[in-house]
Design a protein around this motif. Structure first.
Motif, PDB file in Angstrom:
ATOM      1  N   TRP A 116      -0.716   4.877  -1.025  1.00  0.00           N
ATOM      2  CA  TRP A 116      -1.803   4.703  -0.181  1.00  0.00           C
ATOM      3  C   TRP A 116      -1.452   5.555   1.434  1.00  0.00           C
ATOM      4  CZ3 TRP A 116      -3.715  -0.842  -0.244  1.00  0.00           C
ATOM      5  CH2 TRP A 116      -3.802  -1.439  -1.720  1.00  0.00           C
ATOM      6  N   GLY A 149       0.611  -1.284   0.064  1.00  0.00           N
ATOM      7  CA  GLY A 149       0.034  -0.022  -0.086  1.00  0.00           C
ATOM      8  C   GLY A 149       0.869   1.354  -0.114  1.00  0.00           C
ATOM      9  N   LEU A 168      -7.998  -0.891  -3.896  1.00  0.00           N
ATOM     10  CA  LEU A 168      -8.194   0.501  -4.222  1.00  0.00           C
ATOM     11  C   LEU A 168      -8.476   0.849  -5.529  1.00  0.00           C
ATOM     12  CD1 LEU A 168      -5.988   2.390  -1.596  1.00  0.00           C
ATOM     13  CD2 LEU A 168      -8.363   1.850  -1.354  1.00  0.00           C
ATOM     14  N   GLU A 200      -5.869   4.695   4.665  1.00  0.00           N
ATOM     15  CA  GLU A 200      -6.445   4.125   3.573  1.00  0.00           C
ATOM     16  C   GLU A 200      -5.778   2.423   3.508  1.00  0.00           C
ATOM     17  OE1 GLU A 200      -6.840   7.138  -0.115  1.00  0.00           O
ATOM     18  OE2 GLU A 200      -4.827   6.230   0.346  1.00  0.00           O
TER      19      GLU A 200
END
Length: 243
Positions: free
Chosen positions: A123, A118, A168, A127
């Motif tokens: 991110w 991530g 995502l 998140e």
């Protein structure tokens, strides 16, 4: 508004050893499509004069033989390679599925690797935390999520990598082939996830040897040969439907 604009982009490598390419070198030049020079001075022009524009809703398929420059172009769009010449202007959040294992460490647990993947994708920690349980559930790893990544079977590793990479919604999605993951029972779920991403992403750039796939999911098709654009045209509307 998401957009991609490339203007006369080139990418040149120095050739080191018989089969090893170095990182792009901005100091060298020359015509594209072939190896030039001798010994330590050999170079390869991987991309030559690439120019195109994409806007929201565009689905660009990249086709061409091995070595045509498809994956190299994806890596330029993702920022892995800096062009040797020309300009790349991208508006929008970009994610890539040409290597779903990017950012994973063998010694780290599956849970920790979700965090690492991530962070590499840009991110925020909030998140990542918000999506953590959803990623674990989609991967179907259960309690194995807290074991080291090196202990995973190939299928388990693929499921975790795919789940983290697609959790995502990107505004721009780059794909090298239509990636599935894990065993047969996971393939259908992975395909549905990929279809959802294709619907939601503002722009998709997909490289594939399967021109039927390109015709079914893309609105534009670019044919590359020896690092140059050989053809760029729209896909007929009756073909450009989701696979």
């Amino acid at each position: 508004m998401v957009s991609i604009k490339l203007d006369n982009v080139s990418l040149i490598y120095k050739l080191r050893g018989r089969l090893t390419l170095s990182a792009p070198d901005r100091r060298v030049g020359g015509p594209g499509g072939r190896i030039q020079g001798n010994g330590r001075n050999q170079i390869v022009q991987a991309l030559d004069g690439i120019s195109f524009e994409l806007k929201a809703g565009d689905r660009l398929g990249l086709v061409g033989p091995n070595g045509a420059g498809k994956t190299t172009l994806l890596k330029v769009l993702y920022g892995i390679y800096e062009p040797s010449g020309g300009s790349v202007i991208i508006e929008g959040k970009v994610d890539a599925l040409f290597n779903i294992n990017i950012g994973f460490r063998r010694e780290a647990t599956g849970r920790r690797n979700i965090v690492l993947r991530g962070l590499i994708s840009g991110w925020t920690e909030a998140e990542i935390e918000e999506k953590m349980e959803e990623i674990i559930a989609f991967s179907e790893l259960g309690d194995f999520i807290d074991l080291p990544f090196k202990a995973y079977s190939q299928g388990m590793a693929a499921r975790l990598a795919f789940s983290a990479s697609t959790s995502l919604d990107p505004e721009i999605l780059l794909m090298d082939e239509w990636i599935g993951a894990g065993d047969a029972s996971f393939q259908d779920k992975a395909k549905r996830r990929m279809d959802e991403l294709a619907e939601k992403a503002g722009i998709i750039v997909l490289a594939s040897h399967n021109e039927n796939l390109i015709d079914s999911v893309c609105t534009k098709k670019m044919t590359l040969k020896s690092g140059r654009i050989e053809a760029l045209a729209g896909v007929p509307a009756q073909k450009a439907v989701r696979a």
